[in-house]
Design a protein around this motif. Structure first.
Motif, PDB file in Angstrom:
ATOM      1  N   ILE A 250       0.879  -1.158   0.047  1.00 28.59           N
ATOM      2  CA  ILE A 250      -0.016  -0.153  -0.030  1.00 28.59           C
ATOM      3  C   ILE A 250       0.883   1.245   0.024  1.00 28.59           C
ATOM      4  O   ILE A 250       0.604   2.216  -0.940  1.00 28.59           O
ATOM      5  N   LEU A 251       2.065   1.252   0.831  1.00 32.17           N
ATOM      6  CA  LEU A 251       2.776   2.294   0.851  1.00 32.17           C
ATOM      7  C   LEU A 251       3.603   2.598  -0.537  1.00 32.17           C
ATOM      8  O   LEU A 251       3.676   3.768  -0.812  1.00 32.17           O
ATOM      9  N   MET A 252       3.833   1.477  -1.122  1.00 33.11           N
ATOM     10  CA  MET A 252       4.588   1.462  -2.425  1.00 33.11           C
ATOM     11  C   MET A 252       3.559   2.154  -3.464  1.00 33.11           C
ATOM     12  O   MET A 252       3.926   2.912  -4.301  1.00 33.11           O
ATOM     13  N   ALA A 253       2.458   1.749  -3.418  1.00 33.33           N
ATOM     14  CA  ALA A 253       1.407   2.110  -4.520  1.00 33.33           C
ATOM     15  C   ALA A 253       1.018   3.660  -4.077  1.00 33.33           C
ATOM     16  O   ALA A 253       1.052   4.476  -5.118  1.00 33.33           O
ATOM     17  N   LEU A 254       1.165   4.032  -2.749  1.00 30.87           N
ATOM     18  CA  LEU A 254       1.113   5.482  -2.402  1.00 30.87           C
ATOM     19  C   LEU A 254       2.127   6.168  -3.122  1.00 30.87           C
ATOM     20  O   LEU A 254       2.139   7.411  -3.552  1.00 30.87           O
ATOM     21  N   ALA A 255       3.212   5.882  -2.901  1.00 32.65           N
ATOM     22  CA  ALA A 255       4.394   6.439  -3.412  1.00 32.65           C
ATOM     23  C   ALA A 255       4.444   6.836  -5.193  1.00 32.65           C
ATOM     24  O   ALA A 255       4.772   7.780  -5.539  1.00 32.65           O
ATOM     25  N   VAL A 256       4.063   5.457  -5.544  1.00 33.23           N
ATOM     26  CA  VAL A 256       3.969   5.641  -7.181  1.00 33.23           C
ATOM     27  C   VAL A 256       3.002   6.562  -7.524  1.00 33.23           C
ATOM     28  O   VAL A 256       2.991   7.193  -8.411  1.00 33.23           O
ATOM     29  N   MET A 257       1.812   6.521  -6.917  1.00 34.00           N
ATOM     30  CA  MET A 257       0.427   7.503  -7.288  1.00 34.00           C
ATOM     31  C   MET A 257       0.758   8.697  -7.053  1.00 34.00           C
ATOM     32  O   MET A 257       0.455   9.579  -8.060  1.00 34.00           O
TER      33      MET A 257
ATOM     34  N   TYR B 153      14.275 -16.257  -2.306  1.00 37.15           N
ATOM     35  CA  TYR B 153      13.671 -15.144  -1.213  1.00 37.15           C
ATOM     36  C   TYR B 153      13.768 -13.940  -1.873  1.00 37.15           C
ATOM     37  O   TYR B 153      12.939 -12.878  -1.247  1.00 37.15           O
ATOM     38  N   MET B 154      14.055 -13.569  -3.189  1.00 40.38           N
ATOM     39  CA  MET B 154      13.827 -12.367  -4.013  1.00 40.38           C
ATOM     40  C   MET B 154      12.385 -12.030  -4.278  1.00 40.38           C
ATOM     41  O   MET B 154      11.992 -11.012  -4.793  1.00 40.38           O
ATOM     42  N   ILE B 155      11.501 -13.041  -4.244  1.00 35.64           N
ATOM     43  CA  ILE B 155      10.093 -13.056  -4.671  1.00 35.64           C
ATOM     44  C   ILE B 155       9.510 -11.932  -3.779  1.00 35.64           C
ATOM     45  O   ILE B 155       8.909 -11.293  -4.336  1.00 35.64           O
ATOM     46  N   TYR B 156      10.109 -11.766  -2.693  1.00 32.75           N
ATOM     47  CA  TYR B 156       9.551 -10.953  -1.541  1.00 32.75           C
ATOM     48  C   TYR B 156       9.634  -9.385  -1.949  1.00 32.75           C
ATOM     49  O   TYR B 156       8.475  -8.803  -2.205  1.00 32.75           O
ATOM     50  N   PRO B 157      10.703  -8.780  -2.262  1.00 37.12           N
ATOM     51  CA  PRO B 157      10.921  -7.471  -2.790  1.00 37.12           C
ATOM     52  C   PRO B 157      10.173  -7.264  -3.960  1.00 37.12           C
ATOM     53  O   PRO B 157       9.647  -6.202  -4.323  1.00 37.12           O
ATOM     54  N   LEU B 158      10.399  -8.388  -5.079  1.00 40.69           N
ATOM     55  CA  LEU B 158       9.829  -8.074  -6.438  1.00 40.69           C
ATOM     56  C   LEU B 158       8.240  -8.129  -6.300  1.00 40.69           C
ATOM     57  O   LEU B 158       7.850  -7.497  -7.046  1.00 40.69           O
ATOM     58  N   PHE B 159       7.640  -8.950  -5.495  1.00 41.95           N
ATOM     59  CA  PHE B 159       6.359  -9.044  -5.374  1.00 41.95           C
ATOM     60  C   PHE B 159       5.687  -7.815  -4.800  1.00 41.95           C
ATOM     61  O   PHE B 159       4.854  -7.190  -5.319  1.00 41.95           O
ATOM     62  N   VAL B 160       6.335  -7.254  -3.738  1.00 42.32           N
ATOM     63  CA  VAL B 160       5.870  -5.983  -3.275  1.00 42.32           C
ATOM     64  C   VAL B 160       6.109  -4.802  -4.427  1.00 42.32           C
ATOM     65  O   VAL B 160       5.173  -3.970  -4.561  1.00 42.32           O
TER      66      VAL B 160
ATOM     67  N   LEU C 213      -0.699  -1.099  -8.782  1.00 43.98           N
ATOM     68  CA  LEU C 213      -1.730  -0.339  -8.259  1.00 43.98           C
ATOM     69  C   LEU C 213      -1.611   1.106  -8.221  1.00 43.98           C
ATOM     70  O   LEU C 213      -2.452   1.889  -8.684  1.00 43.98           O
ATOM     71  N   GLY C 214      -0.303   1.660  -7.945  1.00 44.80           N
ATOM     72  CA  GLY C 214       0.080   3.038  -7.853  1.00 44.80           C
ATOM     73  C   GLY C 214      -0.199   3.890  -9.167  1.00 44.80           C
ATOM     74  O   GLY C 214      -0.711   4.839  -9.134  1.00 44.80           O
ATOM     75  N   ALA C 215       0.294   3.110 -10.069  1.00 40.47           N
ATOM     76  CA  ALA C 215       0.262   3.663 -11.444  1.00 40.47           C
ATOM     77  C   ALA C 215      -1.361   3.723 -11.898  1.00 40.47           C
ATOM     78  O   ALA C 215      -1.586   4.774 -12.424  1.00 40.47           O
ATOM     79  N   GLY C 216      -2.218   2.817 -11.800  1.00 39.83           N
ATOM     80  CA  GLY C 216      -3.501   2.794 -12.256  1.00 39.83           C
ATOM     81  C   GLY C 216      -4.267   4.044 -11.388  1.00 39.83           C
ATOM     82  O   GLY C 216      -4.920   4.883 -12.047  1.00 39.83           O
TER      83      GLY C 216
END
Length: 465
Positions: free
Chosen positions: A23-30, A295-302, A309-312
């Motif tokens: 959510i925070l990452m989406a907020l930053a991109v948005m 384990y890099m799936i974690y940061p890539l998924f976030v 979400l943020g771009a939309g």
């Protein structure tokens, strides 16, 4: 294959923990896309408004009117366009003032949003900010100094973008002061000898201002000379646009930094709980690089989830945000709103790079430990853990002892305090900058906010009250 299945299973189980980072990452991109699109459109529209409507480069007042022949002669001699403007301040409402300005078709040309320019002595075109603040529209009537005028249109004025009554005024109040374009006959109907001054636009560089001043002084004494950069009705808006452009980059990056540390914290905690499993995998012959990749799936998924979400939301909200900024800055939207593909690419790649680096460092810190250390992790009985749990207290991220014992927690907490402190003061100064009369409260609010930051408090700053 076993590693990937284990990590994917763990990811599904911890999706709720990661939702905050997403959510925070989406907020930053948005915020980045929304503000960049809106501010970029307003800045380009402002530049087009300045050029197409020939905003003045300077203005000056003289003690006596200059003849039209003199203005033509000076214009040709010094490669400038000079034009006279008359004005009168009319009483409006209860203590309000509306300044009627003569229409000029060479410098400071009005831009009509609706309607037409006035022609008769009982007509005027009202300034957009004043009309919106007082709920006037084209076709309405307005009473000024006891006389009724018909509003023929709603207009923007290039030299009254930030409408203040006097140059020394610090703030603009469109509810009590505004401007309007009117014919010479309309101005003279309110005052037989209205005020006047002269506007100038530089046609060719270099421009010798001192020589022009000397030539004007030969005709009449100059009471006041004001260049464009010293005119608050013009320069204030340009300064606000520039400051907004700096916030577009700073604010989302600060949020992205918090997301980066939050993700590192989640990964670090998860790896601590799975140290024995990781040690077992290493003992079975898996390489640290293989485990790190899984384990890099974690940061890539976030990163990817938050970016999409943020771009939309950012693209959807950029339209109303652009409309808000154009009304806030009193600038007509002359340039069509366009998407900045470079900005979108930066918004995706930058946070992807930051999260990937942060996640990789957190993962490598664990998988590169000796196998025996990983296999022996998690020792100690439950009674000891429960006892230690009761001893835990809220920590101050600025204390050296806690900073070394809990590096990720301390970093996240400290950056969050900085974010709240900075964001609050961006809002505070944007709304209270011009209210210098209450200096005691200003100093008190700043002191309390700084103390709350240094003490590691949460939501105790009182400057919003």
């Amino acid at each position: 294959m076993i590693v990937w299945k284990s990590v994917l299973k763990s990811l599904k189980q911890n999706i709720f923990q990661l939702s905050g980072s997403i959510i925070l990452m989406a907020l930053a991109v948005m915020l980045f896309l929304m503000l960049q699109t809106a501010i970029g459109s307003v800045a380009k529209s402002n530049q087009d408004f300045i050029k197409k409507n020939h905003q003045e480069d300077f203005q000056f007042y003289t003690s006596a009117p200059l003849k039209s022949e003199t203005l033509k002669k000076l214009s040709q001699q010094y490669q400038v366009t000079l034009s006279e403007r008359t004005f009168v301040d009319a009483d409006w409402g209860k203590g309000g003032t509306l300044r009627l300005l003569s229409i000029n078709y060479s410098i400071n040309i009005p831009y009509l949003e609706t309607g037409k320019l006035p022609e008769k002595k009982d007509e005027l075109a009202l300034f957009k900010g004043f009309a919106a603040a007082n709920h006037y529209k084209t076709g309405d009537q307005i009473r000024l100094s006891g006389k009724v005028f018909q509003i023929t249109g709603i207009a923007y004025l290039p030299d009254y973008i930030y409408p203040v009554k006097n140059e020394a005024d610090l703030s603009s109040d469109p509810k009590t002061f505004g401007a309007a374009a009117a014919s010479d006959s309309a101005i003279q109907s309110l005052q037989s000898k209205p005020g006047f001054y002269y506007m100038g636009e530089i046609r060719k560089s270099p421009f010798n201002k001192e020589e022009l001043k000397k030539a004007v002084l030969k005709e009449a004494p100059i009471l006041k000379w004001m260049d464009r950069k010293d005119n608050p009705r013009i320069s204030f808006v340009e300064a606000k646009i520039k400051s907004s452009e700096s916030i577009v980059t700073t604010f989302p990056l600060l949020i992205a930094a918090i997301v980066m540390l939050m993700t590192m914290l989640i990964i670090n905690r998860k790896l601590k709980h799975q140290q024995k499993q990781i040690g077992t995998l290493l003992a079975m012959g898996y390489f640290p690089s293989e485990i790190s990749k899984a384990y890099m799936i974690y940061p890539l998924f976030v990163s990817l989830s938050g970016s999409i979400l943020g771009a939309g939301f950012g693209l959807l909200l950029s339209v109303p945000m652009t409309a808000y900024y154009t009304s806030y800055f009193n600038v007509p939207l002359l340039s069509p709103m366009s998407l900045d593909l470079t900005g979108i690419l930066i918004a995706f790649l930058l946070q992807l790079l930051l999260l990937s680096i942060a996640g990789y460092l957190a993962i490598r810190q664990t998988v590169t430990q000796p196998v025996l250390t990983l296999l022996s992790a998690g020792g100690g009985n439950k009674r000891t853990k429960k006892k230690n749990l009761h001893k835990r207290q809220l920590y101050n991220p600025l204390q050296t002892e806690n900073a070394f014992e809990q590096p990720f927690e301390s970093s996240c907490s400290f950056l969050w305090d900085c974010f709240v402190f900075c964001s609050g003061h961006v809002w505070f100064f944007d709304n209270e900058l011009c209210r210098f009369n209450d200096k005691e409260n200003l100093c008190r609010n700043l002191s309390v906010s700084l103390c709350c930051l240094l003490q590691g408090s949460r939501g105790e700053a009182s400057f919003f009250k």
